[in-house]
Scaffold this active site. Structure first.
Site, short mmCIF file in Angstrom:
data_model
loop_
_atom_site.label_atom_id
_atom_site.label_comp_id
_atom_site.label_asym_id
_atom_site.label_seq_id
_atom_site.Cartn_x
_atom_site.Cartn_y
_atom_site.Cartn_z
N CYS A 1 3.53 2.49 -3.38
CA CYS A 1 4.17 1.22 -3.45
C CYS A 1 2.98 0.08 -2.85
O CYS A 1 3.00 0.10 -1.74
CB CYS A 1 5.44 1.24 -2.73
N CYS B 1 4.87 -1.89 -0.20
CA CYS B 1 5.04 -1.26 1.04
C CYS B 1 3.79 -1.27 1.84
O CYS B 1 3.62 -1.37 3.03
CB CYS B 1 5.32 0.31 0.77
#
Length: 287
Positions: free
Chosen positions: A140, A143
């Site tokens: 991600c 993230c």
């Protein structure tokens, strides 16, 4: 023939002299020798080449290899063999210490969750401390970009516990907890249980800061810690891919209020003569 015998004697005398001196460092040709051949004398430097050439013709060696003694204390091979394990261990240690992006900047109040049971127990044992569960994925990008700021906030708030849940390692658990968007955060505290949940990125970090400012003040509750909700615990226990068991707590029976006690009303007391006299009175008054 005389020349051949002289060379043979020279080789044998040189070989015996080298065996007589037990020097740990052995050289092929002695440092100083003078050989007699007839009336002439030759220095050792001139005869070195002749000795080496005639060594192959000498019958004392019979084609065997010469053995040399080497001082092991000063042997470079031994020194390198002693240094080689330490160098290899250092190289492997450096290679093994390559950190992944979600392992960089980790603070003492941050740790990664290992299982569903670990998550449940961590929330129950936190007491009144604020716990933030951070759901992330190694692939991600949001993230990864947000991780350094989360580490900074964890460093600024050492009393808050941060739990990291790797979505790729615990995909089934996240599915049971209805986590389908990343990065995703949930705040928990004591008897209140889950306070809020939301998804934010590096651009919307203000949402995280506002929730942190709202729920950071310490609170004290006398009730037991709640942790995950009952339906979430049941969903984790029903998931066959997890090794988590949960026994639902028996629901307390509702206490019905006691019915008020009714006392019987007292009946009026009367006699038969009084009733007859009343009837006569009424009859006379009607006339």
């Amino acid at each position: 023939m005389a020349e051949l015998l002289t060379k043979t004697s020279l080789i044998s005398s040189w070989h015996g002299d080298t065996q007589h001196h037990h020097n740990p460092r052995v050289s092929v040709v002695p440092k100083s020798y003078s050989f007699g051949y007839g009336l002439k004398r030759f220095p050792s430097l001139k005869m070195k080449s002749q000795v080496l050439r005639s060594s192959s013709l000498s019958s004392d060696f019979h084609g065997n290899k010469l053995l040399f003694r080497v001082n092991r204390a000063s042997s470079p091979d031994r020194v390198s063999s002693q240094l080689r394990p330490s160098i290899v261990s250092q190289m492997t240690g450096r290679i093994g210490k390559v950190q992944k992006w979600w392992e960089k900047g980790i603070q003492p109040n941050m740790r990664e969750v290992t299982s569903a049971e670990d998550l449940v127990n961590s929330l129950l044992n936190a007491g009144d401390k604020l716990v933030i569960v951070d759901f992330f994925s190694p692939g991600c990008g949001g993230c990864k970009a947000l991780h350094p700021k989360i580490c900074q906030l964890a460093e600024m708030n050492p009393d808050i516990q941060f739990l990291q849940v790797n979505y790729e390692d615990h995909r089934s658990m996240c599915y049971s907890l209805n986590v389908h968007v990343l990065p995703f955060f949930r705040f928990y505290r004591g008897a209140e249980g889950r306070l809020c949940q939301f998804s934010c990125t590096n651009a919307t970090i203000k949402k995280f800061r506002d929730a942190l400012a709202k729920h950071t003040p310490e609170r004290c509750s006398l009730e037991p810690t709640k942790g995950l909700e009952e339906k979430e615990l049941l969903a984790l226990a029903a998931n066959k891919e997890l090794t988590f068991t949960y026994t639902p707590k028996p629901k307390p029976k509702p206490v019905q209020p006691a019915a008020p006690s009714l006392k019987p009303l007292p009946l009026p007391s009367f006699t038969a003569n009084s009733d007859v006299s009343k009837d006569r009175t009424l009859a006379t008054s009607g006339r």
